[in-house]
Design a protein around this motif. Structure first.
Motif, PDB file in Angstrom:
ATOM      1  N   ARG A 247      38.775  38.641  49.156  1.00 15.01           N
ATOM      2  CA  ARG A 247      38.184  39.876  48.625  1.00 15.01           C
ATOM      3  C   ARG A 247      38.871  41.124  49.164  1.00 15.01           C
ATOM      4  N   GLN A 248      39.478  41.003  50.337  1.00 15.08           N
ATOM      5  CA  GLN A 248      40.168  42.153  50.930  1.00 15.08           C
ATOM      6  C   GLN A 248      41.677  42.123  50.667  1.00 15.08           C
ATOM      7  N   ASP A 249      42.095  41.383  49.651  1.00 16.84           N
ATOM      8  CA  ASP A 249      43.513  41.236  49.316  1.00 16.84           C
ATOM      9  C   ASP A 249      43.925  42.353  48.359  1.00 16.84           C
ATOM     10  N   PRO A 250      44.748  43.302  48.794  1.00 15.41           N
ATOM     11  CA  PRO A 250      45.141  44.391  47.899  1.00 15.41           C
ATOM     12  C   PRO A 250      46.097  43.961  46.794  1.00 15.41           C
ATOM     13  N   HIS A 251      46.721  42.801  46.945  1.00 19.84           N
ATOM     14  CA  HIS A 251      47.680  42.353  45.936  1.00 19.84           C
ATOM     15  C   HIS A 251      46.986  41.821  44.678  1.00 19.84           C
ATOM     16  N   VAL A 252      45.742  41.379  44.837  1.00 17.38           N
ATOM     17  CA  VAL A 252      44.957  40.942  43.671  1.00 17.38           C
ATOM     18  C   VAL A 252      43.590  41.625  43.794  1.00 17.38           C
ATOM     19  N   PRO A 253      43.484  42.874  43.347  1.00 14.55           N
ATOM     20  CA  PRO A 253      42.244  43.633  43.524  1.00 14.55           C
ATOM     21  C   PRO A 253      41.123  43.090  42.645  1.00 14.55           C
ATOM     22  N   ALA A 254      39.925  43.629  42.848  1.00 14.60           N
ATOM     23  CA  ALA A 254      38.736  43.133  42.157  1.00 14.60           C
ATOM     24  C   ALA A 254      38.913  43.134  40.647  1.00 14.60           C
ATOM     25  N   GLU A 255      39.512  44.184  40.115  1.00 14.99           N
ATOM     26  CA  GLU A 255      39.689  44.238  38.659  1.00 14.99           C
ATOM     27  C   GLU A 255      40.661  43.170  38.170  1.00 14.99           C
ATOM     28  N   GLY A 256      41.655  42.840  38.985  1.00 12.65           N
ATOM     29  CA  GLY A 256      42.577  41.769  38.612  1.00 12.65           C
ATOM     30  C   GLY A 256      41.906  40.414  38.646  1.00 12.65           C
ATOM     31  N   ARG A 257      41.079  40.175  39.671  1.00 14.20           N
ATOM     32  CA  ARG A 257      40.345  38.915  39.745  1.00 14.20           C
ATOM     33  C   ARG A 257      39.378  38.781  38.576  1.00 14.20           C
ATOM     34  N   LEU A 258      38.712  39.878  38.226  1.00 15.11           N
ATOM     35  CA  LEU A 258      37.774  39.840  37.097  1.00 15.11           C
ATOM     36  C   LEU A 258      38.497  39.501  35.792  1.00 15.11           C
ATOM     37  N   LYS A 259      39.668  40.060  35.611  1.00  9.17           N
ATOM     38  CA  LYS A 259      40.452  39.767  34.404  1.00  9.17           C
ATOM     39  C   LYS A 259      40.756  38.282  34.302  1.00  9.17           C
ATOM     40  N   ILE A 260      41.183  37.681  35.420  1.00  7.52           N
ATOM     41  CA  ILE A 260      41.503  36.248  35.416  1.00  7.52           C
ATOM     42  C   ILE A 260      40.239  35.425  35.183  1.00  7.52           C
ATOM     43  N   TYR A 261      39.151  35.783  35.866  1.00  2.76           N
ATOM     44  CA  TYR A 261      37.907  35.021  35.745  1.00  2.76           C
ATOM     45  C   TYR A 261      37.388  35.030  34.312  1.00  2.76           C
ATOM     46  N   GLN A 262      37.402  36.173  33.678  1.00  2.00           N
ATOM     47  CA  GLN A 262      36.913  36.251  32.301  1.00  2.00           C
ATOM     48  C   GLN A 262      37.795  35.433  31.359  1.00  2.00           C
ATOM     49  N   ALA A 263      39.096  35.446  31.601  1.00  2.00           N
ATOM     50  CA  ALA A 263      39.999  34.636  30.775  1.00  2.00           C
ATOM     51  C   ALA A 263      39.751  33.145  30.990  1.00  2.00           C
ATOM     52  N   LEU A 264      39.486  32.751  32.232  1.00  2.00           N
ATOM     53  CA  LEU A 264      39.185  31.345  32.518  1.00  2.00           C
ATOM     54  C   LEU A 264      37.927  30.896  31.786  1.00  2.00           C
ATOM     55  N   GLN A 265      36.897  31.716  31.807  1.00  2.00           N
ATOM     56  CA  GLN A 265      35.661  31.363  31.120  1.00  2.00           C
ATOM     57  C   GLN A 265      35.890  31.170  29.633  1.00  2.00           C
ATOM     58  N   ALA A 266      36.746  31.999  29.067  1.00  2.00           N
ATOM     59  CA  ALA A 266      37.013  31.904  27.638  1.00  2.00           C
ATOM     60  C   ALA A 266      37.948  30.758  27.286  1.00  2.00           C
ATOM     61  N   SER A 267      38.731  30.291  28.258  1.00  2.00           N
ATOM     62  CA  SER A 267      39.784  29.312  27.971  1.00  2.00           C
ATOM     63  C   SER A 267      39.262  27.903  27.766  1.00  2.00           C
ATOM     64  N   GLY A 268      38.160  27.559  28.447  1.00  2.00           N
ATOM     65  CA  GLY A 268      37.633  26.198  28.348  1.00  2.00           C
ATOM     66  C   GLY A 268      38.333  25.189  29.229  1.00  2.00           C
ATOM     67  N   ILE A 269      39.239  25.625  30.124  1.00  2.00           N
ATOM     68  CA  ILE A 269      39.933  24.670  30.981  1.00  2.00           C
ATOM     69  C   ILE A 269      39.032  24.272  32.156  1.00  2.00           C
ATOM     70  N   ASN A 270      39.435  23.235  32.886  1.00  2.00           N
ATOM     71  CA  ASN A 270      38.673  22.716  34.019  1.00  2.00           C
ATOM     72  C   ASN A 270      39.107  23.461  35.281  1.00  2.00           C
ATOM     73  N   TYR A 271      38.256  24.379  35.753  1.00  2.00           N
ATOM     74  CA  TYR A 271      38.646  25.189  36.905  1.00  2.00           C
ATOM     75  C   TYR A 271      37.492  25.319  37.887  1.00  2.00           C
ATOM     76  N   GLN A 272      37.849  25.658  39.129  1.00  2.77           N
ATOM     77  CA  GLN A 272      36.890  26.085  40.133  1.00  2.77           C
ATOM     78  C   GLN A 272      37.359  27.414  40.709  1.00  2.77           C
ATOM     79  N   TRP A 273      36.391  28.227  41.105  1.00  3.84           N
ATOM     80  CA  TRP A 273      36.668  29.605  41.520  1.00  3.84           C
ATOM     81  C   TRP A 273      35.983  29.882  42.840  1.00  3.84           C
TER      82      TRP A 273
END
Length: 245
Positions: A181-207
């Motif tokens: 969470r304190q990683d400036p290279h992947v900020p909160a908005e970047g993580r949210l972008k990936i998470y939302q794409a994962l939810q839409a993708s239907g692939i088998n993931y853990q977060w």
């Protein structure tokens, strides 16, 4: 397990790739993990991580991720000069060349008498991205991606339509994402972008998001979190034991 270590220079379409191999000394056929390093290539912390994984009964391959751009055996220092050179390499090598590197390693392990033919991927920092990228290969059954950079920005060089973020739905195996969470290279908005794409993708993931900085796995420097690193090793080993045995 007691392990052994040796290296092999693999032929790839972009040149010879020095690949360090860590594996159990005992006889048998073991699953393989491709372990992708940071931009600095195989530093001492990367070698120690590979040894830990191998000691749990895996064949671990550590490629020189920027082999085309450096003499064989190059290890960059954890300083500004090393960081600048590693970032330059990151922005120079196209993702398609990483793809062919992965295929060369898959082909190699599937020919070895000490491998059972099953392959997973793991990585840290840019290596986390490369483990994610490797999961686009149908031969990769699972991937464990630690604070993977540059997925959310989709800015690493690639042919149009072949960027990593855009191809998320092509992943067939199981994939785990771990973020600080304190990683400036992947900020909160970047993580949210990936998470939302994962939810839409239907692939088998853990977060999983943890209270940690970038490079919290690296056992050198002031960002290292030993207790958290141990937890991550346990989770990675559990994933690979379940998916690759």
């Amino acid at each position: 397990m007691i392990i052994q270590q040796h290296s092999h220079d693999l032929s790839t379409p972009t040149g010879l790739m020095r690949t360090s191999i860590y594996r159990p000394q005992q006889q048998g056929r073991f699953p393989a993990i491709i372990f992708y390093s940071e931009i600095f290539q195989q530093t001492a912390p990367i070698a120690r991580t590979a040894a830990i994984l191998a000691g749990h009964g895996f064949v671990v391959l550590v490629p020189e991720v920027f082999h085309e751009l450096n003499p064989i055996g190059t290890v960059l220092a954890y300083d500004d000069v090393g960081k600048d050179k590693g970032n330059q390499d990151k922005w120079t090598k196209p993702l398609e060349a990483h793809d062919t590197d992965t295929q060369a390693m898959v082909d190699f392990v599937q020919e070895q008498s000490y491998c059972n033919g099953n392959v997973g991927a793991m990585g840290v920092c840019i290596g986390g991205h490369l483990a994610y990228r490797a999961a686009l290969n149908a031969s990769i059954k699972s991937a464990f991606c630690l604070y993977a950079t540059d997925i959310h920005s989709d800015t690493l060089p690639a042919q149009p339509g072949n960027q990593s973020f855009a191809r998320m739905a092509d992943i067939q195996g199981e994939i785990h994402f771990i973020w600080g969470r304190q990683d400036p290279h992947v900020p909160a908005e970047g993580r949210l972008k990936i998470y939302q794409a994962l939810q839409a993708s239907g692939i088998n993931y853990q977060w999983q998001e943890v209270n940690a900085q970038h490079a919290f796995m690296r056992d050198e420097g002031d960002r290292y979190d030993p207790a958290l690193a141990l937890t991550m090793y346990q989770q990675a080993v559990a994933l690979f034991q379940r998916t690759l045995r």
